[in-house]
Write a protein that holds these residues in place. Structure first.
Motif, mmCIF file in Angstrom:
data_model
loop_
_atom_site.group_PDB
_atom_site.id
_atom_site.type_symbol
_atom_site.label_atom_id
_atom_site.label_comp_id
_atom_site.label_asym_id
_atom_site.label_seq_id
_atom_site.Cartn_x
_atom_site.Cartn_y
_atom_site.Cartn_z
ATOM 1 N N CYS A 151 0.892 -1.183 -0.124
ATOM 2 C CA CYS A 151 0.070 0.011 0.013
ATOM 3 C C CYS A 151 0.704 1.199 -0.028
ATOM 4 N N GLY B 71 -2.969 4.606 1.974
ATOM 5 C CA GLY B 71 -3.771 3.313 2.259
ATOM 6 C C GLY B 71 -4.264 3.067 0.770
ATOM 7 N N GLY B 72 -3.889 3.698 -0.502
ATOM 8 C CA GLY B 72 -4.209 3.259 -1.651
ATOM 9 C C GLY B 72 -3.250 2.073 -1.803
ATOM 10 N N SER C 258 -8.901 1.396 -1.650
ATOM 11 C CA SER C 258 -8.061 0.798 -0.438
ATOM 12 C C SER C 258 -8.945 -0.608 -0.158
ATOM 13 N N GLY D 124 1.163 2.330 4.683
ATOM 14 C CA GLY D 124 -0.105 2.785 4.875
ATOM 15 C C GLY D 124 -1.072 2.376 5.991
ATOM 16 N N LEU E 43 -4.932 3.351 6.753
ATOM 17 C CA LEU E 43 -5.771 2.090 6.744
ATOM 18 C C LEU E 43 -6.640 2.124 8.209
#
Length: 387
Positions: free
Chosen positions: A113, A117-118, A271, A290, A294
């Protein structure tokens, strides 16, 4: 944690895969084989790969996997190794899943990630031992995953891009174990367990993984040995009523299972919390790329969630179609869509807004100027047989 008894697959050095055509598409080691089989070829992740084969087609190849066995070339998938003292701990501090929950000789689905968070990519991690992890990311993102790990690695850890050193052949379907046994390869593996074997004097790594929802295996021969292994496996598959299968069937099979495809159902904008992939996140781990973003998204609840759509009207669903509720308000968008050969109906994955239609609700998908009725369901669309 002890180093497994099986050796690491280390093929001889291999030249980079050839480049062809005005688009500079890469070829797998099986490219001449696909052409000889009359395959329909198309670009995928920077590679020219078979979509289906002459004399069969997507539906027949899909059906073969569900009923007998199919053999896929997925050599476009990336390959990388992370080695050095504490390599497994390093990978565990970078990727989402908790690598500490498996032992040497096992594999794990995980995510790489970004800080927000992607999802940079989803991949399989093969745990060789505390000082070695072998990674299989997606074709288009392999270089980016390697670069991120290299940037984060201390001087004692080496991250090596090995994309052109290995082929990848997937054998999927109820007869997959019989095909491998006929070829003299190990099959007595639990789900997500791997072992190193040999065929015709060449090393090959065998793992009980796949992307179809059926009992199956993914094999990693050296790049140069891939054509010979393909010939053996395809011959044994034919003896069990199976056939070669292309990426067209791979897509319909994975969509029936609700498996996400990076770039459509998972991405830098989608996400793991939104894509129902939170099960691949080690939430109690102190660190991974991330993590902060997240954890915050999970606590607040995602603004949208990935659902399945089962068409109630005749028609094929595709990606990027608007989804409306009963009042005609926009509530989401399809991310993947296809015709399900197993169900004989259109199916899709769609990101639906939080607070919108839930499981069992009827929605309208806008398809070329008309509304196609669909029901919101939780994937998979068909039963899984992977275990």
């Amino acid at each position: 944690m002890s180093v497994p008894s099986q050796p690491s697959v280390t093929p001889p050095p291999s030249a980079a895969p050839p480049v062809t055509g005005p688009g500079g598409l890469l070829h797998s080691p099986l490219h001449p084989t696909h052409l000889a089989l009359g395959a329909t070829m198309a670009p995928f992740g920077g590679w020219e790969m078979p979509i289906s084969y002459a004399g069969s087609g997507v539906v027949a190849e899909h059906t073969a996997v569900r009923s007998t066995v199919g053999v896929f070339d997925v050599s476009h998938l990336g390959k990388a190794s992370v080695t050095g003292p504490g390599a497994a701990d390093f990978v565990n501090a970078c990727l989402t899943a908790d690598l500490g929950r498996i032992g040497p000789g096992q594999a794990q689905y995980t995510l790489c990630c970004a800080d927000d968070g992607g999802v940079v990519d989803d991949l399989i991690a093969y745990l060789v031992g505390p000082d070695e992890v072998f990674l299989v990311p997606n074709a288009a993102n392999a270089g980016q995953v390697v670069a991120l790990l290299q940037q984060a690695a201390p001087d004692t850890i080496t991250v090596t891009d090995r994309h052109a050193e290995f082929g990848v052949i997937a054998v999927q379907g109820p007869a997959s174990a019989a095909v491998l046994r006929d070829a003299g390869l190990p099959t007595d593996l639990d789900y997500m367990q791997w072992a190193d074997g040999e065929i015709a004097g060449e090393p090959v790594r065998i793992c009980r993984t796949g992307y179809t929802g059926e009992h199956g295996y993914e094999l990693l021969p050296s790049w140069s040995a891939a054509p010979q292994l393909w010939d053996v496996l395809a011959d044994r598959a034919a003896a069990h009523g199976g056939r070669p299968a292309g990426l067209g069937a791979r897509d319909t099979l994975r969509t029936e299972m609700g498996y996400p495809l990076h770039g459509q159902d998972l991405s830098r904008e989608i996400s793991p919390v939104q894509a129902r992939s939170g099960w691949a996140v080690g939430w109690s781990k102190p660190a991974f790329f991330g993590r902060e973003a997240l954890v915050a998204e999970k606590a607040a609840g995602p603004r949208r969630t990935l659902w399945g759509l089962l068409a109630l009207d005749r028609g094929v669903l595709r990606p990027h179609l608007e989804v409306q509720d009963a009042a005609g308000a926009r509530v989401g968008e399809t991310t993947s869509g296809t015709f399900s050969p197993t169900l004989g109906k259109g199916i899709a994955l769609a990101l639906l807004d939080a607070g919108g239609p839930g499981e069992g609700a009827e929605v309208a998908v806008q398809v070329r100027g008309r509304s196609l009725a669909a029901r919101v369901v939780k994937p998979p669309f068909v039963p899984s047989h992977v275990r």
